[in-house]
Scaffold this motif. Structure first.
Motif, PDB file in Angstrom:
ATOM      1  N   LYS A  31      51.195  12.153   0.377  1.00  0.00           N
ATOM      2  CA  LYS A  31      50.718  11.026   1.171  1.00  0.00           C
ATOM      3  C   LYS A  31      49.485  10.401   0.519  1.00  0.00           C
ATOM      4  O   LYS A  31      48.857  10.993  -0.353  1.00  0.00           O
ATOM      5  CB  LYS A  31      50.356  11.495   2.583  1.00  0.00           C
ATOM      6  N   LYS A  32      49.118   9.211   0.978  1.00  0.00           N
ATOM      7  CA  LYS A  32      47.933   8.517   0.483  1.00  0.00           C
ATOM      8  C   LYS A  32      46.692   9.355   0.773  1.00  0.00           C
ATOM      9  O   LYS A  32      46.615  10.028   1.803  1.00  0.00           O
ATOM     10  CB  LYS A  32      47.816   7.152   1.171  1.00  0.00           C
ATOM     11  N   ASP A  33      45.737   9.355  -0.151  1.00  0.00           N
ATOM     12  CA  ASP A  33      44.465  10.086  -0.074  1.00  0.00           C
ATOM     13  C   ASP A  33      44.606  11.593  -0.307  1.00  0.00           C
ATOM     14  O   ASP A  33      43.629  12.323  -0.180  1.00  0.00           O
ATOM     15  CB  ASP A  33      43.732   9.842   1.250  1.00  0.00           C
ATOM     16  N   ASP A  34      45.796  12.096  -0.659  1.00  0.00           N
ATOM     17  CA  ASP A  34      45.964  13.498  -1.039  1.00  0.00           C
ATOM     18  C   ASP A  34      45.380  13.714  -2.427  1.00  0.00           C
ATOM     19  O   ASP A  34      45.380  12.801  -3.255  1.00  0.00           O
ATOM     20  CB  ASP A  34      47.449  13.899  -1.077  1.00  0.00           C
ATOM     21  N   LEU A  35      44.919  14.927  -2.698  1.00  0.00           N
ATOM     22  CA  LEU A  35      44.470  15.296  -4.036  1.00  0.00           C
ATOM     23  C   LEU A  35      45.661  15.932  -4.742  1.00  0.00           C
ATOM     24  O   LEU A  35      46.249  16.896  -4.222  1.00  0.00           O
ATOM     25  CB  LEU A  35      43.297  16.278  -3.968  1.00  0.00           C
ATOM     26  N   LYS A  78      43.031  11.396  -6.783  1.00  0.00           N
ATOM     27  CA  LYS A  78      43.402  11.035  -5.422  1.00  0.00           C
ATOM     28  C   LYS A  78      44.539  10.021  -5.459  1.00  0.00           C
ATOM     29  O   LYS A  78      44.547   9.120  -6.298  1.00  0.00           O
ATOM     30  CB  LYS A  78      42.186  10.438  -4.717  1.00  0.00           C
ATOM     31  N   LEU A 136      46.339   6.826  -4.565  1.00  0.00           N
ATOM     32  CA  LEU A 136      45.930   5.512  -4.070  1.00  0.00           C
ATOM     33  C   LEU A 136      47.025   4.856  -3.240  1.00  0.00           C
ATOM     34  O   LEU A 136      46.740   4.175  -2.261  1.00  0.00           O
ATOM     35  CB  LEU A 136      45.544   4.604  -5.241  1.00  0.00           C
ATOM     36  N   SER A 137      48.292   5.041  -3.645  1.00  0.00           N
ATOM     37  CA  SER A 137      49.409   4.489  -2.880  1.00  0.00           C
ATOM     38  C   SER A 137      50.687   5.269  -3.204  1.00  0.00           C
ATOM     39  O   SER A 137      50.794   5.890  -4.258  1.00  0.00           O
ATOM     40  CB  SER A 137      49.611   3.007  -3.187  1.00  0.00           C
ATOM     41  N   GLU A 146      44.575   7.936  -8.970  1.00  0.00           N
ATOM     42  CA  GLU A 146      43.303   7.456  -9.505  1.00  0.00           C
ATOM     43  C   GLU A 146      42.984   8.112 -10.850  1.00  0.00           C
ATOM     44  O   GLU A 146      42.946   9.330 -10.966  1.00  0.00           O
ATOM     45  CB  GLU A 146      42.207   7.791  -8.488  1.00  0.00           C
ATOM     46  N   TYR A 166      50.699  18.740  -5.056  1.00  0.00           N
ATOM     47  CA  TYR A 166      49.579  18.742  -4.122  1.00  0.00           C
ATOM     48  C   TYR A 166      48.604  19.859  -4.494  1.00  0.00           C
ATOM     49  O   TYR A 166      49.022  20.965  -4.846  1.00  0.00           O
ATOM     50  CB  TYR A 166      50.113  18.950  -2.702  1.00  0.00           C
ATOM     51  N   ASP A 219      47.428  19.458   7.235  1.00  0.00           N
ATOM     52  CA  ASP A 219      46.743  18.400   7.994  1.00  0.00           C
ATOM     53  C   ASP A 219      46.035  18.935   9.210  1.00  0.00           C
ATOM     54  O   ASP A 219      46.474  19.624  10.001  1.00  0.00           O
ATOM     55  CB  ASP A 219      47.754  17.320   8.391  1.00  0.00           C
TER      56      ASP A 219
END
Length: 105
Positions: free
Chosen positions: A7-11, A25, A27-28, A39, A73, A105
Motif C-alpha cells: 500500500k501507499k506509504d509502506d516501507l 517509501k 509513493l503510489s 522513493e 514489505y 496495520d
C-alpha cells in the motif's frame, strides 16, 4: 480485483534488478498494471524543454515505476512476506515472520 499487499506509504525493499537492496517509501500503487513508485528507486533521466512551469529546462531525475513483484514489505528492519487473515470486515494484513503471523496495520 484482488487486494494489493503493498500500500501507499509502506516501507519496501527492492529484491531484484539494478536497485537490489535499496529501501524506500511507496509513493503510489498502480494495481491495474501491478506497478509501484518507490522513493529514490529506479531513477531515470527525463529531458525537458523550458516551459512556464520549468523556466530552466534541462535534465530532471525522477522515479520510474517498478513491478510490484520486485519489492518486499519491510517489517522491523527485515523484508517479509505479506498475507491476509480474516474474512470481509475483519480482514487485516499480516507479516509472515518465522512461521508466525504479526499484524501490520
Amino acid at each position: 480485483m484482488a487486494t494489493s499487499k503493498i500500500k501507499k506509504d509502506d516501507l519496501v525493499q527492492v529484491i531484484t534488478g539494478k536497485d537490489k537492496g535499496k529501501t524506500g517509501k511507496v509513493l503510489s500503487v498502480d494495481t491495474k498494471n501491478s506497478k509501484v513508485l518507490v522513493e529514490g528507486v529506479n531513477m531515470v533521466s527525463k529531458h525537458s524543454k523550458p516551459s512556464m512551469t520549468n523556466q530552466q529546462g534541462g535534465i530532471i531525475e525522477k522515479e520510474a515505476p517498478i513491478d510490484i513483484s520486485n519489492v518486499m514489505y519491510v517489517h522491523k528492519g527485515k523484508p517479509v512476506r505479506i498475507g491476509f487473515q480474516g474474512e470481509k470486515k475483519d480482514k487485516v494484513r499480516v507479516a509472515k515472520v518465522n512461521g508466525k503471523l504479526e499484524k501490520i496495520d
